[in-house]
Design a protein around this motif. Sequence first.
Motif, PDB file in Angstrom:
ATOM      1  N   GLU B  76       0.851  -1.185   0.000  1.00  6.64           N
ATOM      2  CA  GLU B  76       0.000   0.000   0.000  1.00  6.64           C
ATOM      3  C   GLU B  76       0.890   1.238   0.000  1.00  6.64           C
ATOM      4  O   GLU B  76       1.992   1.214   0.552  1.00  6.64           O
ATOM      5  N   LEU B  77       0.373   2.308  -0.586  1.00  6.53           N
ATOM      6  CA  LEU B  77       1.154   3.548  -0.586  1.00  6.53           C
ATOM      7  C   LEU B  77       1.134   4.168   0.812  1.00  6.53           C
ATOM      8  O   LEU B  77       0.078   4.322   1.419  1.00  6.53           O
ATOM      9  N   SER B  78       2.290   4.483   1.322  1.00  9.30           N
ATOM     10  CA  SER B  78       2.375   5.212   2.592  1.00  9.30           C
ATOM     11  C   SER B  78       3.737   5.895   2.649  1.00  9.30           C
ATOM     12  O   SER B  78       4.600   5.642   1.808  1.00  9.30           O
ATOM     13  N   TRP B  79       3.899   6.737   3.654  1.00  6.15           N
ATOM     14  CA  TRP B  79       5.190   7.418   3.803  1.00  6.15           C
ATOM     15  C   TRP B  79       6.306   6.429   4.034  1.00  6.15           C
ATOM     16  O   TRP B  79       7.475   6.759   3.833  1.00  6.15           O
ATOM     17  N   PHE B  82       9.452   5.572   1.841  1.00  5.16           N
ATOM     18  CA  PHE B  82      10.723   6.308   1.826  1.00  5.16           C
ATOM     19  C   PHE B  82      11.684   5.809   2.891  1.00  5.16           C
ATOM     20  O   PHE B  82      12.832   6.224   2.934  1.00  5.16           O
ATOM     21  N   PHE B  96       5.021   6.654  -8.342  1.00 10.93           N
ATOM     22  CA  PHE B  96       4.317   7.891  -8.021  1.00 10.93           C
ATOM     23  C   PHE B  96       5.127   9.124  -8.422  1.00 10.93           C
ATOM     24  O   PHE B  96       4.562  10.138  -8.818  1.00 10.93           O
ATOM     25  N   ILE B  99       4.429   9.611 -12.062  1.00  9.32           N
ATOM     26  CA  ILE B  99       3.129  10.259 -12.318  1.00  9.32           C
ATOM     27  C   ILE B  99       3.229  11.755 -12.040  1.00  9.32           C
ATOM     28  O   ILE B  99       2.710  12.582 -12.795  1.00  9.32           O
ATOM     29  N   LEU B 100       3.948  12.092 -10.973  1.00  8.61           N
ATOM     30  CA  LEU B 100       4.149  13.508 -10.650  1.00  8.61           C
ATOM     31  C   LEU B 100       4.799  14.241 -11.824  1.00  8.61           C
ATOM     32  O   LEU B 100       4.348  15.305 -12.257  1.00  8.61           O
ATOM     33  N   ARG B 472      -9.249  -0.053  -2.122  1.00  6.47           N
ATOM     34  CA  ARG B 472     -10.270   0.869  -2.608  1.00  6.47           C
ATOM     35  C   ARG B 472     -10.445   0.686  -4.112  1.00  6.47           C
ATOM     36  O   ARG B 472      -9.536   0.272  -4.817  1.00  6.47           O
ATOM     37  N   ILE B 541      -8.383   9.839  -8.536  1.00 10.89           N
ATOM     38  CA  ILE B 541      -7.492   9.321  -7.488  1.00 10.89           C
ATOM     39  C   ILE B 541      -7.911   9.878  -6.135  1.00 10.89           C
ATOM     40  O   ILE B 541      -8.135   9.132  -5.174  1.00 10.89           O
ATOM     41  N   ALA B 542      -8.033  11.216  -6.087  1.00 18.21           N
ATOM     42  CA  ALA B 542      -8.306  11.848  -4.792  1.00 18.21           C
ATOM     43  C   ALA B 542      -9.639  11.392  -4.223  1.00 18.21           C
ATOM     44  O   ALA B 542      -9.746  11.030  -3.045  1.00 18.21           O
ATOM     45  N   TRP B 545      -9.913   7.559  -3.328  1.00 23.57           N
ATOM     46  CA  TRP B 545      -9.087   7.196  -2.171  1.00 23.57           C
ATOM     47  C   TRP B 545      -9.789   7.562  -0.867  1.00 23.57           C
ATOM     48  O   TRP B 545      -9.524   6.983   0.178  1.00 23.57           O
ATOM     49  N   LEU B 546     -10.682   8.566  -0.940  1.00 25.51           N
ATOM     50  CA  LEU B 546     -11.351   9.008   0.280  1.00 25.51           C
ATOM     51  C   LEU B 546     -12.383   7.987   0.755  1.00 25.51           C
ATOM     52  O   LEU B 546     -12.797   8.032   1.903  1.00 25.51           O
TER      53      LEU B 546
END
Lengths: 403, 582
Positions: B76-79, B82, B96, B99-100, B472, B541-542, B545-546
Motif C-alpha cells: 500500500e502507498l504510505s510514507w 521512503f 508515483f 506520475i508527478l 479501494r 485518485i483523490a 481514495w477518500l
Amino acid sequence: MEGNKAGVVFVVIVLIMVGIGFTLMLNPPTVKSFSLPPVPSKGVKHYQNITIYADANGWDYNHGTVNPTLYIANNTVVTFTVIEEDGEPHTLTINPGSSETSYQDTLLSTAQITTIPGHVSTTKAYFDSIGVYTYWCTVHPETMVGLIYVNATVNVTVPTAHYANYSNQTLNLLKNNLTANGVLYPTIALPSSTLLNLTIKDTTSSTYVLRISSGSKVDTSNYSTIINVTNKTSKVSIPFNQTGQYVYWNSNNTSRFGTIYIYTSLVNTSLYADFNGWNYSQSSGVNPTISISQGTLVNFTLIDEDNLTHALEINPGSSENSSTSISVASVSPTVKTSQGYYLFMSTGNYTYWDLYHPSTAVGIVNVTNSSSSASISYTPSSVSDPGNYISLLGIQTRDEHNQ
Amino acid sequence: MFSFGSLFSLASIGLTGTNLNLLYISIILGIIGIVLFYFYFRIVPAKEYLHEEAEAAGYERSNEYVRDKLSDKPRELSWKIFLYDDSKSIGLRYIFTSILFLCIAGSFGVLMRVSLTEPSPTIIGPAQYNVLMTEHATLMIYMFVLGAALGLGFYLLPSHLKLKKDTMGVYTSFAYWIWLAGGLFILISRAALRWYFYPPLSLELTQVGGGEFAWLAVLGLELIFIGLMVASVSIIKIIAFDRSPDIKLNQMSLFTWSILFTVIMGVTSAPPLMVGLGMLFYDYFNPIFFITGTNTLLFTILFWFWGHPIVYMAVIPFFGIIYEILPKFTGSKVYSYNSGVWGLGLLLILSELVWGHHLLNSGLGIEWITFFTTMSFLVVIPSAITVFNFIATLWTAKSIRMTVPMLFVLNGIVDFIIGGITGVMQSFAPFNEQVHGTYWVTGHFHFIFIGITMGISFAAFYMLFPTFTGGRKYNVSLARWHFGLTALGSYIMAFAWSVGGFLGMPRAVAGYFGFFQGYQDASIIGGVIIGIAQVIFLYNIAVSWLKAPSTSTDNAFEQGNTGPTDSHSAELNKVPAVSGGK
C-alpha cells in the motif's frame, strides 16, 4: 500519506509541483524584460523619422547602405517606418548594448510587419538614455542587425565617419564627486567621433545621476542624463561626434564638474612665463603669435621662469577681455609648472595673456580653418611639441587622431 | 584569498556576479544535501525502521522479514516507502514520482499547445517556448518513461519472480534519489537545449543560447544516468541471481523479460552518452572536444547511440505490461510465449543498430544510410510479431471484458500500429528528407508515447489501484472518461500533427505559418482534451481514495504472471482478474 487521505495528498503535491514548474518555466533565465520608455506627452526635445526596409538580406538592402547605423539625439521620439520588402516575416527589435541579447523590446512583431511586400508599418519609440542600442530582426538575427547611437549632443548630424576611435575611462564616485585615479573630476580629452566607454564604480551606495551638458559650465536647463545610477557599477557608452566642450557633473552637486574636450587635433606646447613677456628667454621670441587650425585642443604647459606668480588667460578676440577669458593654468614660486587645456573652436583671433602682467605678457592665437595641419606654429619661429601620448592629470589617453 | 572563480576561470564562461554567487550557494547547498543524504542512509532510515518492524513481527533478521512479509506481497502507498529499502517500496516511489513528473511535463505540453493559438508567438515568447519544449521532452523521457518502467519493474518483479532474497535495496534507493535529483536539476536549469543537448548550443551559457544554467541540465542528465545504471544493474542482479529456484529462465513472465531487455539496453547504450556528457561538461572549462564542426557530429552520434534505445525503453516494458494484462481480461493465456520473448529480444538487438536513422540528413554517406534504413525496416518484424501476438491472444479469447485497463490496452495497440507505420515510413531516406524537422515526427512518436507509454502506464496503474490504496476501487465512469478523452485527444492531436507535418509544418518553433492554422488549431483542441482528461484522472485518485476500502488488495496482475508452466499463475490466469473498478 496513510489511509484515505493519501490520494488527496498526492494530488496536492502534484498540483504544487505543477505550479512551481509553471512559475519556473515562465521566468526562465533566457528571458529578461526590457522595454523602451513610453512616449511622454511632454518634455520631448526632438522628433525624428526613420524609414527602413525589411529584407532578409539586411535592413535597407537595395536601399543604400545595408544595416545603416542610426544616430539619434537623446530625448528623441523616433517614428520608425518599416516597409516590408521580400515577403518574409520580420520583426523590429531593439535592445541596449552593441550586440543582440534577449534583453530586448520588440517594437514591431511579425504580425505587424506582415509578409505582404510593400506593407508599411510604423511605431514610435522614445530614447531617454545615452548609449548604443542594437536594432535587429529576431527572424533573421544574422543578417538584419544594425546599431543605434543615442548621442549626448543636442544637434543631430550624421557624421561621415563611424566611431573609429575607442576609449575606455573609468570614473569612481566618491561621495558626490567623480574621480579617476584619485583625481577629482578629471578632464577628459578625446578626438571627435569617439565612443567613450565609461565605467562608473560607486564606492559608496549613494544614488546619483550623471549628467552632461554642452559648453564650459554646468547648464542645468539643457542637459542630458547619461546614467541614473542605482547599481554599484554601471557601464555606459557615450558617442561624441563633434568637436566641442562638454561638462559632466553629478546632479547632487552642481558646483563641481569635469570637462570633456572633443577635438579634431591635439597639440602640446610649453609657454614660459616671465614678467617681461611670454617666452621671453626662448628662441621663439617674446609673445609669439600662435597659429593653429580650428578645432585644435592645445595642451598648455606653463613653466615659471622668474619666481613670480603667473596665470594664463585666454579669450576670443584680439584684445584682453577678462569677462570672456578662461583661466587655463597658473604658476607660482611654489608651483613651478602647471598644465591646462584650451579648445579653439572657431576661426579668428584669440588673445592669451597673463592675469598678473597683462601689459607685458600678451599674445595672439590665430585660428584658421585649414584642415591640413594638426600642429602649432609660432611666429616668428616654432617650438611645437606634438606628442602621441599625453598624460591628462594622471590618465593616459592615446591620442590616435594625430598619428 | 581562495576563489572558485580563479580556480576554474568561471568568468571566462560567463559566470560572473550574481551567477557566481548562485554557484557558491549551490555548492554550499550541495554539500548540505550530501550530508543530509548521508544521514538519511546511515542514521535515520530503513535499517533501523525495518529492524523494529521485523522484531515486532517476530523475525530476527530484517532480510527474512522483507522476503516473507514484504517482497512478494501487495503493498500500500504510505510514507514508509521512503524508509523501507525493499524493491516494492522503491517501485512505489518510482511509480508515483513518475506520475508527478508526467503531470508537470504534461502541463508544459498543454501550455505549449495553447501558446500556438496564433501564428506569431503571443502568450509566451520564443525563449520561453524553447525552455518549455526542452523541459517537456526531457522530463517526459527521463522522469516519466524511465520512472514508470523502472517503477513497475521494481514493484512487479519481486512477485513475479518470488524472490529468495531482496538485498539490493540500499543501492536502488540511492538510484532513486540520484535519479530524482537529476530530474529536479533539469527542471530548475530551465535549459533550452531540446532533449538532445547538442553542442555548440549546449556550450553557449548565454541568454540567447542554451540558457545560463544549461550546465545544470548536463549535470542533471548525468545524475539520471548514474541512477539508471545502478537501478539497471540491480534489476539484472534480481532477475539473474535472486529469483526463486522454482522459476526457470523459460518460466519467467513476459513482463520480466521485457524489463530485462530494457535494462540491458540501458547498460549497453547509455555509457557512450555518459562519456559524451562528461566531455561536454569538461568543455565548459576547457573547450577541446565539441567546439569544432566535425566534433559536433560526433556528439550527435554519441547521443543517438543512446537516443534510439531510450525510445524503445519507452515501449518494450509496456509491451510486457500488455502481455500481463491481456490474459487477465480474456481468460486465456498469451497466444505464444516464445514469440513474445523473441519479439522483444529482437527489438532489443535492432534498437542498438538503428540510431543512425535519426541522422539520415547529416551526411553519413549512402552506405551508412542504406544500413540504417535496412535495419529500421527490419524493426517491423519484431514489432509485427508482438502486435500479432496481441491480436492472436484477443482472437482466441472466448470473451473479452472491456474494463478500463483493457480499453487502454486496445487503444495502445491501435496507436502503436499507426505510430509504427508512420515511423517506418520515416526511416525511408528520401521520405525522411521530406518530413525531417516537421510535425510528422512529433505526430509519429506521440501516437506511440501517448498510446503505449502513457496509456499502458495508466492501465497498469488502474490494475494496481486497489493494491496501492489498500482495497479501494476507482470510479469506473470517471476512469472511462479519462480513457476516452485521453484517446480522443491524442488521436486529434497526433493526426493533426501528422497531416500538417506531411505538408511541411516545422516543429519545435514557437510559431508557424498561417497556412497551418487549421492543423495547429486541431492539435490545440486535442492537447487541451488530453489535459482535461488528466485532471479527471487526478480527481478520480483523490475522490476514490477518500472512500472506505471495499475490495481485496490481492491482485492477479501482481500475483499471477504469464510464465508458461507456473501452475499458480496458470490458475490465476483462468480466473478473471479484478479490474479494480466496481
